[in-house]
Every structure is written in structure tokens, then in C-alpha cells.
Design a protein around this motif. Structure first.
Motif, PDB file in Angstrom:
ATOM      1  N   ALA C 309       9.504  37.610  99.559  1.00  0.00           N
ATOM      2  CA  ALA C 309       9.155  37.830 100.958  1.00  0.00           C
ATOM      3  C   ALA C 309       9.582  36.634 101.802  1.00  0.00           C
ATOM      4  O   ALA C 309       9.395  35.484 101.406  1.00  0.00           O
ATOM      5  CB  ALA C 309       7.641  38.028 101.086  1.00  0.00           C
ATOM      6  N   GLY C 310      10.180  36.917 102.935  1.00  0.00           N
ATOM      7  CA  GLY C 310      10.666  35.860 103.815  1.00  0.00           C
ATOM      8  C   GLY C 310       9.545  35.118 104.515  1.00  0.00           C
ATOM      9  O   GLY C 310       8.429  35.619 104.654  1.00  0.00           O
ATOM     10  N   SER C 311       9.843  33.905 104.959  1.00  0.00           N
ATOM     11  CA  SER C 311       8.899  33.099 105.740  1.00  0.00           C
ATOM     12  C   SER C 311       9.710  32.298 106.747  1.00  0.00           C
ATOM     13  O   SER C 311      10.878  31.977 106.513  1.00  0.00           O
ATOM     14  CB  SER C 311       8.093  32.197 104.814  1.00  0.00           C
ATOM     15  N   ILE C 312       9.083  31.973 107.877  1.00  0.00           N
ATOM     16  CA  ILE C 312       9.833  31.286 108.931  1.00  0.00           C
ATOM     17  C   ILE C 312      10.324  29.908 108.538  1.00  0.00           C
ATOM     18  O   ILE C 312      11.118  29.315 109.239  1.00  0.00           O
ATOM     19  CB  ILE C 312       8.989  31.085 110.224  1.00  0.00           C
ATOM     20  N   ARG C 313       9.844  29.375 107.433  1.00  0.00           N
ATOM     21  CA  ARG C 313      10.342  28.054 107.055  1.00  0.00           C
ATOM     22  C   ARG C 313      11.527  28.155 106.100  1.00  0.00           C
ATOM     23  O   ARG C 313      11.978  27.141 105.552  1.00  0.00           O
ATOM     24  CB  ARG C 313       9.225  27.203 106.462  1.00  0.00           C
ATOM     25  N   ASP C 314      12.029  29.358 105.871  1.00  0.00           N
ATOM     26  CA  ASP C 314      13.083  29.547 104.882  1.00  0.00           C
ATOM     27  C   ASP C 314      14.435  28.994 105.327  1.00  0.00           C
ATOM     28  O   ASP C 314      14.876  29.182 106.450  1.00  0.00           O
ATOM     29  CB  ASP C 314      13.280  31.052 104.595  1.00  0.00           C
ATOM     30  N   PRO C 317      18.259  32.662 104.084  1.00  0.00           N
ATOM     31  CA  PRO C 317      17.691  32.678 102.736  1.00  0.00           C
ATOM     32  C   PRO C 317      18.624  33.394 101.750  1.00  0.00           C
ATOM     33  O   PRO C 317      19.703  33.842 102.116  1.00  0.00           O
ATOM     34  CB  PRO C 317      16.415  33.473 102.949  1.00  0.00           C
ATOM     35  N   THR C 323      13.585  39.697 104.861  1.00  0.00           N
ATOM     36  CA  THR C 323      13.249  38.807 105.987  1.00  0.00           C
ATOM     37  C   THR C 323      12.252  39.442 106.954  1.00  0.00           C
ATOM     38  O   THR C 323      11.613  38.737 107.707  1.00  0.00           O
ATOM     39  CB  THR C 323      14.510  38.386 106.763  1.00  0.00           C
ATOM     40  N   ASP C 324      12.143  40.765 106.941  1.00  0.00           N
ATOM     41  CA  ASP C 324      11.127  41.371 107.800  1.00  0.00           C
ATOM     42  C   ASP C 324       9.823  41.442 107.020  1.00  0.00           C
ATOM     43  O   ASP C 324       9.716  42.133 106.002  1.00  0.00           O
ATOM     44  CB  ASP C 324      11.557  42.773 108.271  1.00  0.00           C
ATOM     45  N   VAL C 325       8.809  40.746 107.526  1.00  0.00           N
ATOM     46  CA  VAL C 325       7.573  40.601 106.758  1.00  0.00           C
ATOM     47  C   VAL C 325       6.830  41.915 106.588  1.00  0.00           C
ATOM     48  O   VAL C 325       6.108  42.111 105.599  1.00  0.00           O
ATOM     49  CB  VAL C 325       6.654  39.526 107.373  1.00  0.00           C
ATOM     50  N   MET C 326       7.005  42.847 107.511  1.00  0.00           N
ATOM     51  CA  MET C 326       6.315  44.130 107.377  1.00  0.00           C
ATOM     52  C   MET C 326       6.990  44.975 106.290  1.00  0.00           C
ATOM     53  O   MET C 326       6.316  45.655 105.512  1.00  0.00           O
ATOM     54  CB  MET C 326       6.290  44.879 108.719  1.00  0.00           C
ATOM     55  N   GLN C 329       5.826  43.449 103.084  1.00  0.00           N
ATOM     56  CA  GLN C 329       4.469  43.898 102.741  1.00  0.00           C
ATOM     57  C   GLN C 329       4.509  45.266 102.043  1.00  0.00           C
ATOM     58  O   GLN C 329       3.831  45.486 101.031  1.00  0.00           O
ATOM     59  CB  GLN C 329       3.605  44.023 103.998  1.00  0.00           C
ATOM     60  N   MET C 332       5.683  44.884  98.566  1.00  0.00           N
ATOM     61  CA  MET C 332       4.592  44.337  97.748  1.00  0.00           C
ATOM     62  C   MET C 332       3.600  45.424  97.363  1.00  0.00           C
ATOM     63  O   MET C 332       3.193  45.534  96.201  1.00  0.00           O
ATOM     64  CB  MET C 332       3.844  43.251  98.525  1.00  0.00           C
ATOM     65  N   ALA C 353      -1.331  37.074 100.827  1.00  0.00           N
ATOM     66  CA  ALA C 353      -0.613  38.304 101.162  1.00  0.00           C
ATOM     67  C   ALA C 353      -0.823  39.360 100.084  1.00  0.00           C
ATOM     68  O   ALA C 353      -1.127  40.513 100.381  1.00  0.00           O
ATOM     69  CB  ALA C 353       0.876  38.012 101.347  1.00  0.00           C
TER      70      ALA C 353
END
Lengths: 412, 412, 412, 412
Positions: C309-314, C317, C323-326, C329, C332, C353
Motif C-alpha cells: 500500500a502506498g504512503s505519501i512518504r514513498d 514507488p 498508490t491509491d489508498v482506497m 484498502q 487488503m 490499516a
């Protein structure tokens, strides 16, 4: 063969969670229970009454279950006198001696219930049947011939009930979260302090050297001057850095006003100790005009007693430091008597030490930057505690300001 | 009017960072410098030599800058004898007394350089010119008439240089990161221990009670039995919980094998203390067969000395605990002599106390679950340290296993 | 005027602490209760039954008290059908919509109890009365016209009861102590994993990059190879550092075997990402022989699905990162289905998460060096959890070894 | 055979510690150095110049040493043009590509030095020789045909020098101590903010949800209203809890004014999100009068842009949240442009993300209750940082008050 015994409980045993704890422990220990009577208070203010038969596979198991339930306030239907055995020599006590909780406790002697004086966690009970007195005493202070309570027979613990009214203080708390509304909580603590003050209650502060390093010393000194502190518990470090700051404007060589190390400052704490050694004591240094401000100065000026307990990491130490820790414990016990609120700021060691001596009904406020320290502190002793994850440097000034505002000394 | 003085430095002053620190401090203090001579070692093994003129706006400022540079090993071109003043009374020492660093130090007396014995951080130097001896001594132990060094004149500090070869230990370290390869580091520490052992070096362990609670006691006991520990520093808690575990299978009432609280277990630590009081001491309890295993047992069996220092939070304490912290410090100093490696596990208080007594050339390994504790520990005293963010319960078993593997006792 | 309503509860409501919680909340909210019927199970295996009248000073207050009790499993004596309102537009839902807990839940529709599918914390319930289906759905996925449950009427929550038998996992746990016997706990977790495996249960691992930095990657890779991991949840960092280590022997530029930074190593993580971008994906990089070992390699080889799962600190990547967190999810949620044990190691973000998506009956093991992280993790979702304060670098090797020993692959 | 090359350095290379670092790294990597010229600035304001011959046992080693020294600002005596290679496909870049630091950087193209635009840590450099432009670009944004810099040749890094004057901000800081004078530091930060404001500089705030939970939202909202914030970076949680508090007086269901959980409060955060979904966006919700106060409200009212970056643990999320983290990164980059001060409060994830995008000359203030978080934050990116171990709930009110006092809005 199954062994069993009947016990009874009384009070707000459901809503204080005592009943749940009792069931938990019986089951955890592999025992069994049968509920014989359960008169539950119909309304929330009614006390309940329960009679249970506790059973276990053998006598040993049953005894250890009952011993556990005893600490929750459960007792056999018929209570006999305590069993007393004389200590064979100094600190050599009978096996199976009773160890106290910090809850109010009574013992039955010659058919009469006697309250145990000076109750504190992990003490023994020494009884004088002639004088009808029972006193809690640490293992190391039991003398040859003292009559020591053995086993739980005849001992009754008043397990604390959850206070009916809503309270700022948590009851038998658990987790400490760093994410709580700091200013709101601080305002409540100020209110609590003012109420204790109004009722003539005694307030103790336990503090660590971070109070000086984070620049919160002015706030604490102000609180002492305003009369909100009745006794101070600390170590060599707090006093030394406070005095160093008064003499040299540094704390551990750091300039508090800038936060930078001052060159040559590394000597200051030793120079500060040396000056007090020259004067003879902190009190004399104040009287001679060597120290002219700060936490210790205010204590001397306001006749607020302080106990500076030694620790193996001490430099010096100051002549006022009690280097024998057992002597220091006794001094702490003496001063803690009658306290109804203890504020513990930025010290794990001294806070635990003070906490060990507290009966379970003293309110404590614990402030530490480390949530794990708070959890450790709040697990001990007291049943009513507030834990605040904050640094002394922002907490104490906000508290001092709240005290000023709420007491009407300053407008908001 | 500008005041100035020439100073000189020698050694690996660039690559050990000394030159940078010197420039930093002069500038931080608002002073000025002019480089007169700078013979830089052409190759990395060559020492460098620098002569600088340090200037400041007044004498007071210049003196405090020079005092700071002194601790980096800088000295005036011509060194005069130390200035000695007699103490006017016990602990009443002359103002402006010199305070030591924990680096090797020499003083000039009657034109001769004399090494300072028993060097330790924040001590005074007492000189006997007749016997040509200089000894570092804590403030509290200076007696009337002792000749105390005042000011930096005639004192030379050998600031540590960065070791040429690569080392597991960090030099004047900084931040401690939790994210380091634990197993690799542990294997290196085992190697280091075996090397110290081979060279006949002395190894000390400083330990907290978490060693017992996390189940690492068997590993430490094993290390003592295998001969990897020469002295143990701890408090009442470690010894009590170790003995409690041996006697009752619990530690603070928790069953170590299951991790659950044992019913009735709350009494065990007090019962354990009582048993040792009955026996008279830990040694006697081992001899009488009361204790049959564990850390303290192995210490007694292997004649490994231990220092149990008291603390104000102590219950009991055990008869072996030294309750006066100043007496305990002296016992620690006595036993720490000659140690070349100190392993500090899960105790901040005792580790700082031991660290305070260490000269700067002793290697230290610090293990703690809290990175902030490690940073605090590694800021002190030593110039060569490893910090590992880990819990005792996984660290010590892995270390004991590595020692077995690397020493050939066990196959991988 | 006082408003009141009768409710009932059933089950092990005393020893699971439900009764206590119920009383607490009524009192906390300023309500009142009267006990009408209380049939307590005589023995510990008997379920209890209680009927209470809950009263409050007004309707609004009563409703909010009942809403709270609802989540503990209390329900009105007579249950009506759920109240359904159609969503006016996509994500625009009726006010007062019901929000789910993560406990098993049923709704009453057309007089019939229907289980709610895909239950998860903080979802809405969408019902299709025709098909007799009810599904939990996140707010953002409710579509125009969906029939959404409003209010608690007709909803029944099966509040989890405390398991009768002793368990390694804590029930509705609280505080996490760093001082627990690590090796013992690890052995138990290994046992639990083997049991889940035997029963055909699914095991998920959630991991942070510290697994690589602390050198625990070999242990985790081994566990995947041995078949103990069914799905891996992580972020860009874990995968990148794992691949960096396989390609260059470093992790974030640090040499794992020595713990020192490797010169030029700062580029490695970007070079690693670049190589995977060149190959097209991690799977392709394994197939092309670009990657030859490590955690991600073993996942590909064993067909273990992973969700990165992506995160803004990546950085980067990697092409496999969602990269889309939804979207991540949802991925997952898809993979977590059917898991009965989740091992969360050294990552707060990904663990929370995953925890958010878990029904309350999944067992979780949380490992983190920071006790506060564990407390946060264990407060969520699950009712059965173990928290271990340890570093990945010592925990995972000890766990892998225990799995080998207990499964008979290796002798102790 | 020994390989060697000459390099040169210029500037305040001694007192900025660059020389020390250079020597350290050469030695750490097993290289050797010879000093050919060393013109040290006589006074502290003079720049120094050094020419050294770096040697290593083989070409590979030498190259990696030089690559490391390059990042410290060392360069070969004669600098050739950069080596450019076209990307073969989107994100498929030439091996050995140059990765940027966040220090000001120039490249040589056609014999001319060109500054690299949009410099950021760990980017590639794409050059357009015709337009004489060089731009730093993330790996994922390199397109087919872009001319990418390969190797260090022709690249010059301006390694930051230590500022001459004393600064509140630490230079290339290390350890973060919790024991610093909080109020003093906060006063200084207020002063710094006012100075930045006076010079027309831009101020960014990065914030976590603890700002709401600890009751610091009023202070931050006030700072926005007073015009001290130019852009806000946060996640779904901060905005949701801020709006929840405005709508329902709770944050995650907790009553901020009392610190107690509100019954039924668990639904509030979802209800808050639902209301914003209904309105369409935060801006529209403000315009429609749905939200009437708080942090997000003030942002809308004052036209302060905000970037809400998504995370896999998000509930909802709010329609304003950018769920694709790469899109969110670009939005952050766009808004961070021109910032000269960034205040990071109580969020590790978002602070690291913002820090990743900062050039090295932006001042940062990091506030967190966890010292380890601060250390992690301050290790990144910036060369001038202040770290404060404090909780948002006491820090922000004290800062807001200082801003009022120092700006003359309020009397002390």
C-alpha cells in the motif's frame, strides 16, 4: 476430592467491578464457583450482597484461591481471630506472614475488629492484643517478639468502591493516552488543588531535575510561594540544579534563558554543591544570603519541609541529602502523612518511592513525557489518578497560571 | 580592549574532530581565533600540530574560552606548575577548584608531569608534591588540609583520539537508532567479549530486574557460570526477583514460564526477602541450600563479586543491599577498577551510576528497550560505546548462544 | 419527566465483564437502572439472563444510553424490523445511519434475523430485503438508492464473551508491559501458528521496513519458504529495502552484515526501484533472475499474495505499490478474508490499516519496540491479542527458530 | 596498484565540519589521503581552500570514495561536462544515474554551470542542453527520451556551511533531548515566525490529529486567523476530527472540554464525514454554514490552501482528501514552494513526507511527544532545525500566546 468453602461479599460489588474480578480469578486459577445468594442492589445506590461456594480440586489450591479473593474484600462467613506468631529474632518472621495491600484493613483480635494503622503496600501486621492495636510495619522493622499476623484469617480488606459521582480522577485506570486535552485537564487539576486547599488538605509535590532543565522552576517556586505546596520530595539533582541556576544562571551548565550550553558551565553544579557544603546546609545558605531565589529558597522561606533522598548516581551530594535510602524512606513516610493530593512531575524513581508509601485513597496526578512511565506509576498504589503525557516545561507554567486565574489573583 | 593568548594542540586533531570542536566553541562564546601555525599530518597516520592565538573582548571571557579549550587538550605554550590551595575544612574547598573530565590527565608539579590517579568525571585533584602523587577525589571526600588544584594552569588533558582501525564501538557517538541489525551486532559483542576474555580483561555486567521479568535470567546465569562475568552491579530488585524466581517460580508474582500472574504471587517477593533475612545473607542462603540456582546463586558459586546498591523505592531490602548510596558508590568504584568492558542491560539508574565512575577508555555496551535511555547513557563518560535498542528477554539469550557458538562449546 | 425502557441481556454477562460495563455506562451518562430479573448462571459454564429498566431524565438522553448499551449486546424486549432509508445520491446517506462495530451482527428484516456480511468497524449496513441479505459497507461505497439501516432498531450485536479456557491471547486487554518473558511468549506464538496451520487456518503478516534494517529479513523469508505465511501486507519501504538488500547487500545504504553505512549506499534504494521499474514488476524481476532471494522473492516463489500500500512518504514507488489508498484498502480487505491469525511486526501505519478491516474474532500478535504503539494497536478491533515489546531483529529469528524446533525440523 | 585523484574544496570547510567528515569517510572506506595544499582562513570569517590527493587500492574503490566526497562539495580539479544518457522508456533510466541531495546543485553543460531547478532529495537530474535548463525529477516522472545525468562528473554540490551568527536552529543537529527550556524555546520560535512574516516569507504547518485530541485546535485556528499560516499539510484524520469537534463537540467521540468519552460519540467522526460528503467539500460546507469554526474553517475563510493526503488507515475519507499518494505528493510540492519555515506538529508520517520535499535551507520546527520521532525527523533534509519534545496541547497554546504578546496584540 473437591474442597470448598463459602464466602461473602458486600457493597457495590457489581458496578465497582469486584464481582467480575472475583469470577475471573477463580476461573484463572482453575477453581469453580456456585452462587448461593445474590441480592443485587435494585438501584445504583443500593449495595449488593453475594454468598458463593468456592471449590477447588485440593486444599492447597482452594487456599490460594481464597487468599486471592481475600484481597478483593471477600471473607468467610464466620470470621475467627487473627493467627499471631512471635518473630524469632529481628527481621526473622514466621513463615506464611500476612502481607498488606494499601487498602483500609481491619483485623479481628479477641473477637473485636481493630483497624490497622499506618497501612501501606507490602507490609506485615504487628498486633498488640493487650493495647488493642494493630500496626502495619515493613519487614525490616519487625523486632524479636513482635506478634505478626500469619495467614488471612481474621483480616478484612475494604476494597475501594468506585466513587458514585463523576470524577476527574480515573478509578483503577489502565492505559495512558498521550492524546488528551492538556489545557482542560490542567484547569481541572488546578481546581482540584484549590479544593484540597480550601478543605485544609495537604498537598505534596514529587519532582525531578527536568523541572529545572525545562525552565519550569519559576512556576514551581511560584506555587510554593503562593502556598500550594506542603511538602517537597526530590533528589540531589533537583536541588543542585535549582541552586546552580540561582547561583550561576545555568542548569547542568546550560543557560536556561537560551537553551545553550554555557562555556565553563560544566563546573557549575559542582561549584553549587561546594557552596552549600561551605554554608553547611541549604537552610543556612538561604539565611546567609548565598541563595536568593528558586525552588529550594522558597521552601526554606515558607517553611515547607523537603525530603531529598539519595541515589547511587548522585554527585556530591548536598549536605541535606539523606544518603541512606531506608532512612530517606522513613522521612518520606513521616512527611507524606495526611496528604490528600500528590503531584508527581518528571521523575519515575522518586514518584514510585512516594507512591509505595501512599494509602489507596490519596489522589495522585502524574506528569511525564514518557507514557510508559505514567502507566508504571498509575499501576501502583492509588485508586484515583490522573496521568498526563506532557513535559514539565509546558505543564507547570500552565498549571501555575491556572491557579492564579482560578484563585482570582490574575485575570484571564 | 582585546585580550589574547596563544595555545597549542597536537595529535590527530583534524580527523578526531577536535579542531572543529575548538573552532565551534571559540565562535559560540563570541571569541576570535587566528591560526599561527598549522602543520597538518600529510597522511592519515601523521599527527598534526596547531598553534592559535585566541582572543576575546575581556579577560573574563578569554579565561572561560581557554577553560573550555583546555578540556579539548589545548594548552598554553608554556605550562607552569599547578596552583594548589589547602582545603579549609572537610569538604570546604577553595573556590575555583579544578573539576576533572574522565580522560587521562596529568598535572605539572615542581616542573614535572605527574599522572592523575583514579580519574573520574567531576572530581577534584588532590596533590601531594612531596610524594609526587596526584589523585582524583570526589568533593565529599576532600579533608581539611588537602592540597587541591585550582584553575587549569598546569593541568593537561589527553583528549581521546579516534581509533585508527574500524571498530564495532562508535566513537563519541550520537543518535541511537532502533533500526539496526540486532543479530549481527550481538555476534560482534560476543566476539568482543571473547577477545577481552582472551586478553585477560575484566568484564562487568550492570543489570535491571527486567532481566528476570523477561525470562533472560537463565542466559545471564549461564554467562556467569561460563565465566564471562567478573563483577555484577545491580539493585535490590534484580536480586530479589532472581531469588523469588528460584524459590517460587515467579517474578513479582508472575509465572515466568507462562507470563501470567500467579495467585498469591504478590507475596512471593516479600517471602523471598524474608528467607534471605532468615539465612543472614545471599551467600549463606546458597551455602545452606536455600537458593539452588539463578543469577545470584551463580555469582556466589563462581565467587563473582556483586554490588547491590540501595534505592529509595526498595522493598525490604535484602541484607546484602548497601543502603547508603555513598557507601555503595565506593563499593562500585572498588569493583569497577580494571574493567575493560561493561555490559549495561535494562537499567538506567544503575548504568548511569556505573558510567559515572568509568574512565573514558572503557568500552560499554548498552541495551535498553527505550532509545531515549540509550542516548542518555551513551552521552556519558565513555568514548567507545554500542547502543542496542532491544529487550533483555531476546538480547541475552541470543548473546549467550553466540558466546557458546563462537567459543566452540556448541555447534551452530 | 423520567423516560424509561426495558432491555435484556443474555450470556456470560458477568464473567465477561459485560454487566459491569453496562452499569458503568449507564451511570457515566447520568442514567439510572433497576434490575427486574437477574438469573445468574449458578456455575461458571451457565449463561446468565438479566432484564433491566433503564431510565433517564429525557428521551434524548435515554436514546443515547440505549444506543451505547446496544453495542454491549443489550436489546429491547421486543425487537422490531430495522428502519431502512434509501441513499439520496452516491455517498449521501440518511442522517442517523447505523455504524457497525466489528462484532458479529444480525439485523431483523421482515421479521427474520439476517447476519450482516463482511462486518468491519465503522461501516454502514445496506440491506436488500428481497434477497434477504445485509452487507456492511464503507460510507464512500454507498450508492444512490441503497437501503441503509438507520438507528439501532432491529440490529443485534453479539458482544464477544471471554473464552472459557485459558488463552495466550489477552481478552480485551489493556496496558502493554515491556517486561514480559519474551522467549516463553515467542514459543507460545509458534505453537499457536502451528495449530492454526494444522487446522488449515490462514496466517497474515503485516511488516515494516525495520524488519530489513534489523536483519530479521532472513527469518521472515524463511517463514514464507516454510509455508507459514499466507499473505503479506506492507508498504513500498519494506519491499524496496528487501530488494535493495538482495541486489546490493545494503538496506537504506547500510551494510546489514556490519551495521555501518556503505559509501555510495545512499543511491541503492533508488537503484533498486529503478531495476524493478525496468523489469516491470517484482514478479517479473524474480522470473528474469534480477532478484534471487529475500522476502519478496519468497512470496513470488511460493505464490504468497502481497499487498503493497502506498504512503505519501514513498520514494519511487515500486510498480507493484498501489498508490491509491482506497484501492489499496480494498485489496487488503480482499486478502484478509478468512485469516485467523495476523502477525503485525514493526509498523504502526500498516498494522492499524489491517486492524481496521478485521472482524473481532481474529487473533492478532503485535510486535513493536515502542509500548505506546502496541497499546494503540491493541485498542483496536480485535478481542484477542498478544502484544510484545521487542525489536524485529531479535523477535523474528527467535520465532523462526521456535517454528523449526516445534515442527520437528530442527533439534533444540 | 594504487589509484588516485586530486580534488579540491573551498569555503568554511573546517569550522563547518566538512573537513572532518571528509577525512572520516576516506578512512572509513579504507582509502588514503595526502594534503597537497591547505590554505586555512586565518580568521573565522576567511574561507579556506584545500587540495588533496585521494588514493585507494583499486578504481572501483576510488570511485566510490570520490562519489561520497562529491556530496560534501569536493570536486575534481578540472570539471568536465555532465554525462547525459536518454531514458529508454518511461521510468526506465540509464544505469548509474545521478541521485540528488537536497543541497543547492549545479551542473556543467556545454562548459557552462547551470543551477538545478526544483532540487529535492533522491531525484534524478534531467537536462535540456538546448534550453540550458536542468531540473530535478523523481524517478517515476522520467519520460522516454529525457536526458538523464549519469555519474557525478560535471555536478557540483554546494554543501551548506554553518551560519556564522548564533542561531536558535541547530546545524546538522543530532540528539534530541526532552530536557530543554520549553517556554524559552517557544518564545524564540514565535520571534522567528514574526521575523519570517516581516520579511514576507511563507510559513507552512504540518499537523496530526493529536492537535485536536489535546485541545490545541483553538490555538492553531487562531494562528491561521491571525495570518501566521500560509499552507496546511495534514491527513484525513486532522480534518475529520476538527470538523467532528465543530459539529458535535467531540473528537473521536471524546468530549474535548472534559476529556471523557461521550456516549454515542463513536459515530461522530463518521457522521462528520457524511455531512461533508453531503455538502460536497469542506469549502462548500463552510459556505453553506455547515461548519462554523475550527482549523479547516479558518483555512477556508482565510484562503489558506491545504493539502489533505490520504493514508491506508483512513476512514471515509473526506471528499477533499487526495487518495492517490503520488498525486498528493505533487500537490504538497506545489504548495511547499517558497516556504522558509515549516512547523511540524505531532505527525511523523506527514512530517517526513513534507520533509522529503524540502530543500536543505528551509528552517523546520519539529514538535512531538516522542523523542525518537524527533530524531527521525531531524535526520532528514534540512540543515537548520529545532526539535521540541512536547505535546501539542501545551505547545500550541503557549506559541499562540507568545505570538500575541510579541506582536503587541496582547499584554503579557
Amino acid at each position: 476430592m473437591v474442597e470448598s468453602q463459602e464466602i461473602e461479599l458486600q457493597g457495590h460489588i457489581i458496578d465497582s467491578g469486584i464481582m467480575t474480578q472475583l469470577f475471573d480469578r477463580v476461573m484463572d486459577m482453575g477453581g469453580n464457583f456456585e452462587i448461593l445468594v445474590f441480592d443485587i442492589g435494585k438501584e445504583k445506590t443500593d449495595p449488593s450482597y453475594a454468598r458463593l461456594r468456592i471449590a477447588a480440586s485440593n486444599k492447597e489450591k482452594l487456599r490460594s484461591i481464597l487468599s486471592e479473593l481475600h484481597r478483593l474484600g471477600a471473607r468467610p462467613l464466620e470470621v475467627k481471630d487473627v493467627h499471631l506468631v512471635a518473630a524469632g529474632a529481628d527481621h526473622v518472621v514466621p513463615k506464611g506472614f500476612y502481607t498488606t495491600s494499601n487498602h483500609p484493613t481491619q483485623i479481628k483480635s479477641c473477637g473485636e475488629w481493630i483497624p490497622v494503622e499506618a497501612i501501606e503496600m507490602d507490609f506485615l501486621i504487628v498486633v498488640d492484643p493487650a493495647l488493642k492495636r494493630a500496626v502495619a510495619r515493613p519487614l525490616g522493622k519487625v523486632r524479636k517478639g513482635d506478634l505478626v499476623v500469619v495467614g488471612e484469617q481474621g483480616v478484612n480488606v475494604s476494597y475501594p468502591e468506585r466513587p458514585r459521582e463523576q470524577s476527574t480522577f480515573e478509578f483503577m485506570h489502565g492505559t495512558v493516552s498521550p492524546e488528551r486535552p492538556s489545557e482542560t485537564l490542567i484547569a481541572k487539576i488546578a481546581k482540584e488543588i484549590l479544593e484540597v486547599r480550601k478543605k485544609g488538605g495537604k498537598i505534596a509535590v514529587v519532582g525531578g531535575p527536568a523541572i529545572i532543565h525545562t525552565g519550569a522552576d519559576k512556576a514551581l517556586a511560584g506555587m510554593i510561594r503562593m502556598g500550594y505546596v506542603d511538602v517537597l520530595f526530590a533528589g540531589n539533582a533537583l536541588a543542585t540544579h535549582d541552586i546552580e541556576y540561582n547561583l550561576y544562571g545555568t542548569s547542568l551548565g546550560m543557560d536556561i534563558s537560551t537553551g545553550n550550553p554555557v562555556m565553563g558551565g560544566h563546573k557549575h553544579h559542582l561549584y553549587a554543591i561546594s557552596e552549600i557544603m561551605r554554608a553547611g546546609s541549604i537552610k543556612k545558605a538561604v539565611e546567609k544570603g548565598v541563595i536568593t531565589g528558586g525552588i529550594m529558597y522558597e521552601c526554606v522561606k515558607k517553611n515547607v519541609p523537603f525530603v531529598l533522598a539519595g541515589s547511587i548516581r548522585d554527585d556530591g551530594p548536598l549536605p541535606d541529602v539523606i544518603t541512606d535510602v531506608m532512612v530517606a524512606q522513613d522521612a518520606m513516610r513521616e512527611q507524606i502523612k495526611g496528604c490528600s493530593l500528590v503531584l508527581m512531575v518528571a521523575t519515575l524513581l522518586h514518584s514510585i518511592a512516594v507512591g509505595n508509601c501512599l494509602p489507596s485513597n490519596v489522589k495522585t496526578v502524574c506528569v511525564d513525557i514518557n507514557p510508559a512511565h505514567l502507566t508504571k506509576l498509575m499501576d501502583r498504589g492509588t485508586t484515583q489518578a490522573i496521568g498526563i503525557v506532557s513535559d514539565a516545561g509546558t505543564f507547570l507554567p500552565l498549571l501555575a497560571r491556572q491557579l492564579e486565574i482560578q484563585s482570582g489573583c490574575v485575570q484571564k
